[in-house]
Every structure is written in structure tokens, then in C-alpha cells.
Design an enzyme around this catalytic site. Structure first.
Site, PDB file in Angstrom:
ATOM      1  N   LYS A 151      30.758  96.872-100.713  1.00 11.93           N
ATOM      2  CA  LYS A 151      32.127  96.925-101.258  1.00 11.93           C
ATOM      3  C   LYS A 151      32.206  96.098-102.554  1.00 11.93           C
ATOM      4  O   LYS A 151      31.218  96.058-103.294  1.00 11.93           O
ATOM      5  CB  LYS A 151      33.148  96.472-100.202  1.00 11.93           C
ATOM      6  CG  LYS A 151      32.958  97.239 -98.886  1.00 11.93           C
ATOM      7  CD  LYS A 151      34.091  97.101 -97.915  1.00 11.93           C
ATOM      8  CE  LYS A 151      33.762  97.880 -96.656  1.00 11.93           C
ATOM      9  NZ  LYS A 151      34.856  97.957 -95.710  1.00 11.93           N
ATOM     10  N   GLU A 200      33.860 106.823 -89.400  1.00 12.71           N
ATOM     11  CA  GLU A 200      34.418 105.479 -89.537  1.00 12.71           C
ATOM     12  C   GLU A 200      35.894 105.498 -89.166  1.00 12.71           C
ATOM     13  O   GLU A 200      36.750 105.811 -90.011  1.00 12.71           O
ATOM     14  CB  GLU A 200      34.278 104.998 -90.986  1.00 12.71           C
ATOM     15  CG  GLU A 200      32.836 104.853 -91.441  1.00 12.71           C
ATOM     16  CD  GLU A 200      32.701 103.792 -92.521  1.00 12.71           C
ATOM     17  OE1 GLU A 200      31.912 102.863 -92.320  1.00 12.71           O
ATOM     18  OE2 GLU A 200      33.411 103.860 -93.528  1.00 12.71           O
ATOM     19  N   SER A 234      33.229  97.640 -88.157  1.00 15.38           N
ATOM     20  CA  SER A 234      32.938  96.389 -87.461  1.00 15.38           C
ATOM     21  C   SER A 234      31.635  96.407 -86.665  1.00 15.38           C
ATOM     22  O   SER A 234      31.566  95.833 -85.574  1.00 15.38           O
ATOM     23  CB  SER A 234      34.127  95.977 -86.590  1.00 15.38           C
ATOM     24  OG  SER A 234      35.285  95.793 -87.396  1.00 15.38           O
ATOM     25  N   GLU A 262      38.636 103.584 -97.783  1.00 16.06           N
ATOM     26  CA  GLU A 262      39.311 102.766 -98.801  1.00 16.06           C
ATOM     27  C   GLU A 262      39.579 103.591-100.065  1.00 16.06           C
ATOM     28  O   GLU A 262      40.606 103.422-100.725  1.00 16.06           O
ATOM     29  CB  GLU A 262      38.489 101.505 -99.098  1.00 16.06           C
ATOM     30  CG  GLU A 262      38.594 100.521 -97.931  1.00 16.06           C
ATOM     31  CD  GLU A 262      37.402  99.605 -97.732  1.00 16.06           C
ATOM     32  OE1 GLU A 262      36.592  99.424 -98.666  1.00 16.06           O
ATOM     33  OE2 GLU A 262      37.263  99.077 -96.610  1.00 16.06           O
ATOM     34  N   HIS A 300      34.977 107.415 -98.593  1.00 16.57           N
ATOM     35  CA  HIS A 300      35.214 106.209 -97.790  1.00 16.57           C
ATOM     36  C   HIS A 300      36.727 106.035 -97.603  1.00 16.57           C
ATOM     37  O   HIS A 300      37.512 106.337 -98.514  1.00 16.57           O
ATOM     38  CB  HIS A 300      34.610 104.986 -98.493  1.00 16.57           C
ATOM     39  CG  HIS A 300      34.641 103.769 -97.627  1.00 16.57           C
ATOM     40  ND1 HIS A 300      35.773 103.001 -97.484  1.00 16.57           N
ATOM     41  CD2 HIS A 300      33.703 103.223 -96.825  1.00 16.57           C
ATOM     42  CE1 HIS A 300      35.517 102.016 -96.637  1.00 16.57           C
ATOM     43  NE2 HIS A 300      34.267 102.128 -96.219  1.00 16.57           N
ATOM     44  N   GLY A 309      36.649  96.620 -90.958  1.00 17.31           N
ATOM     45  CA  GLY A 309      37.030  95.287 -91.405  1.00 17.31           C
ATOM     46  C   GLY A 309      38.006  94.574 -90.491  1.00 17.31           C
ATOM     47  O   GLY A 309      38.572  93.553 -90.856  1.00 17.31           O
ATOM     48  N   ASN A 339      27.253  98.731 -96.915  1.00 17.43           N
ATOM     49  CA  ASN A 339      28.262  98.923 -97.960  1.00 17.43           C
ATOM     50  C   ASN A 339      28.765  97.548 -98.401  1.00 17.43           C
ATOM     51  O   ASN A 339      29.520  96.907 -97.682  1.00 17.43           O
ATOM     52  CB  ASN A 339      29.402  99.783 -97.385  1.00 17.43           C
ATOM     53  CG  ASN A 339      30.553  99.951 -98.357  1.00 17.43           C
ATOM     54  OD1 ASN A 339      30.453  99.574 -99.524  1.00 17.43           O
ATOM     55  ND2 ASN A 339      31.649 100.515 -97.872  1.00 17.43           N
TER      56      ASN A 339
HETATM   57  P1  PGA Z   1      33.065  96.888 -91.743  1.00 19.62           P
HETATM   58  O1  PGA Z   1      33.137  98.065 -92.869  1.00 19.62           O
HETATM   59  O2  PGA Z   1      31.667  96.953 -91.164  1.00 19.62           O
HETATM   60  O3  PGA Z   1      33.320  95.622 -92.507  1.00 19.62           O
HETATM   61  O4  PGA Z   1      34.084  97.198 -90.733  1.00 19.62           O
HETATM   62  C1  PGA Z   1      32.561  99.320 -92.665  1.00 19.62           C
HETATM   63  C2  PGA Z   1      32.771 100.196 -93.866  1.00 19.62           C
HETATM   64  O5  PGA Z   1      33.855 100.140 -94.463  1.00 19.62           O
HETATM   65  O6  PGA Z   1      31.897 100.992 -94.262  1.00 19.62           O
END
Ligand code: PGA
Length: 249
Positions: free
Chosen positions: A11, A166, A211, A96, A94, A172, A9
């Protein structure tokens, strides 16, 4: 045997030049890897990334789609448009999108249905916040998020979908769920489907996200119910992402 998947992803990162460099390194690196590899660039770059990936093992997906298929929805992108420019998958729900753009469980369910109606494979993201984990409601939250989609799309719809667990507190933050913490929720998700349809539960792939790095991927992917990963930050570094793909299979 479920084929593992590693999804990247991106983003809101990248540029035409950076995408081309990242993708060519990825294509060269994941050629012999057994996992299915899918990257999710920002919508404006999708067509170009899909064209660059054509003929390779790397597949391309959208990060979001509109609940509606056509019409007066300024700023939105439909599932059919994603398909038209070469996407095969799309992220739905997701954290976010849920937290920053107010997507409710019911909007997420409608997006899941819209994705399948357009011929895309939805990657349904579920997961609890830190506060929810600490108050012991992780399973209740994940069930509620799954129920919303199952009640609109039906259980059988998951034959053509992917689930990503997740935990919001791990996204993140550099704070990965331990392999046992991930496995416990993945087993719960598989059990959720198993109570409805044993064959489906055996078939559905559940990815872990939050992460994931080259240094922890093998341990996470080694857990019985973890079928690969949804990778954010580490998917922007070709060498690191290739190592994660290799760890998946
Ligand atoms: P990250 O993000 O690997 O940077 O923690 C995962 C995601 O949001 O899909």
C-alpha cells in the site's frame, strides 16, 4: 496441483531505506519456500525494488495501472511502464481503489485488459462489504465483479490471471474471515469458473486477503480452494511475512 502464491501489498508505506531492508530480509527468508512470492511496492519505488529483487525468488508488481496505454493522462502509470521497470504482476480492483477512488466494475475490467495487453499478470481483487455480507448478497456481488471482467476479457483470459477474494470488512480490521467463511466464497469462485471451463477452474489460483497473519495463515491456506494470500499490514514485517510464505508451502 496449484502452486501457492503469497502476495505482499505494501500500500502507501515504505521509504527507499525501509524497502531495501524489508526486501533483503525477505529474499533471505523465502529462499527455500515453495510458494511464489510477489511484493507490490508503491509505484515510485517499483524500479528500485525490482532491481534489488533481480535474481531472487521474489517477484514485483504494481498496485495499480492506467486503463490507457499512452497519452495525456497526468499522474497515471501505464502497464508498459510497469513492465519496463521490472514488474510482472499488477493489482486490479483492490477495494481501496474501488471505494476511495471510485473505480467501477467496468473501469476494473478495462484495467484487467490493459494489464494483460502489456504482458502483466493481473491480480483481480473481488469481495463484499460488511453490509453486503449481512444482507446475504456476497455471491451476487462477487459474481457481478467477475462478470464485468469476463464479459470484456473473456473466460480464457483467466488462464493468465490471479483472483484474490478480499472481503472488505476483513481488510486492515484485524477481523479475518474464518477458514470456513473464506473456503465457502473460494469454492463459489471456483464453481463460477467451472461452469464455464472445468480445466480453467482447476488451474486458476484464488488468494484470500483480509487480515492474514502468521498466526492464521496455515489454517486459511489449508482450505481446499484457498491457493495462498494477498497480505497487507503483515507484509511490512519481514519475519511475519516470511512465516506466512512458509505456511503457504
Ligand atoms: P490487510 O490488507 O492484510 O492489512 O488486511 C489486505 C489487502 O488490502 O490486500
Amino acid at each position: 496441483m496449484r502452486r501457492p502464491i503469497v502476495a505482499g501489498n505494501w500500500k502507501m508505506h515504505g521509504s527507499r531505506e525501509e524497502n531495501a531492508q524489508l526486501l533483503s530480509a525477505l529474499i533471505a527468508g523465502v529462499g527455500a519456500c515453495a510458494a511464489e512470492v510477489i511484493v507490490f511496492p508503491p509505484a515510485v519505488y517499483l524500479a528500485e525494488v525490482a532491481a534489488l529483487a533481480q535474481g531472487s525468488a521474489v517477484r514485483v508488481g504494481g498496485q495499480n495501472l492506467c486503463t490507457e496505454s499512452i497519452g495525456a493522462y497526468t499522474g497515471e502509470v501505464s502497464g508498459a511502464m510497469l513492465v519496463d521497470v521490472g514488474a510482472s504482476h499488477v493489482l486490479v480492483g483492490h477495494s481501496e481503489r474501488r471505494a476511495l477512488y471510485g473505480e467501477s466494475d467496468s473501469v476494473v475490467a478495462r484495467k484487467f485488459v490493459a494489464a494483460q495487453a502489456a504482458g502483466l499478470v493481473p491480480v483481480l481483487c473481488v469481495g463484499e462489504t460488511l453490509e453486503e455480507r449481512e444482507s446475504g448478497v456476497t455471491e451476487a456481488v462477487v459474481s457481478r465483479q467477475l462478470d464485468a471482467v469476463v464479459s470484456l476479457a473473456g473466460t480464457a483470459a483467466f488462464l493468465k490471471a490471479i483472483v484474490a477474494y478480499e472481503p472488505v470488512w476483513a481488510i486492515g480490521t484485524g477481523r479475518t474471515a474464518s477458514p470456513n467463511q473464506a473456503q465457502a466464497v473460494h469454492a463459489f469462485i471456483r464453481g463460477y469458473f467451472s461452469a464455464k471451463d472445468v480445466m480453467l477452474a482447476d488451474h486458476v489460483r484464488v488468494l484470500y486477503g483480509g487480515s492474514v497473519k502468521a498466526s492464521n495463515a496455515a489454517e486459511l491456506f489449508g482450505m481446499a480452494d484457498v491457493d495462498g494470500g494477498l497480505v497487507g499490514g503483515a507484509s511490512l514485517k519481514a519475519e511475519e511475512f516470511v512465516r506466512i510464505c512458509v505456511a503457504a508451502g
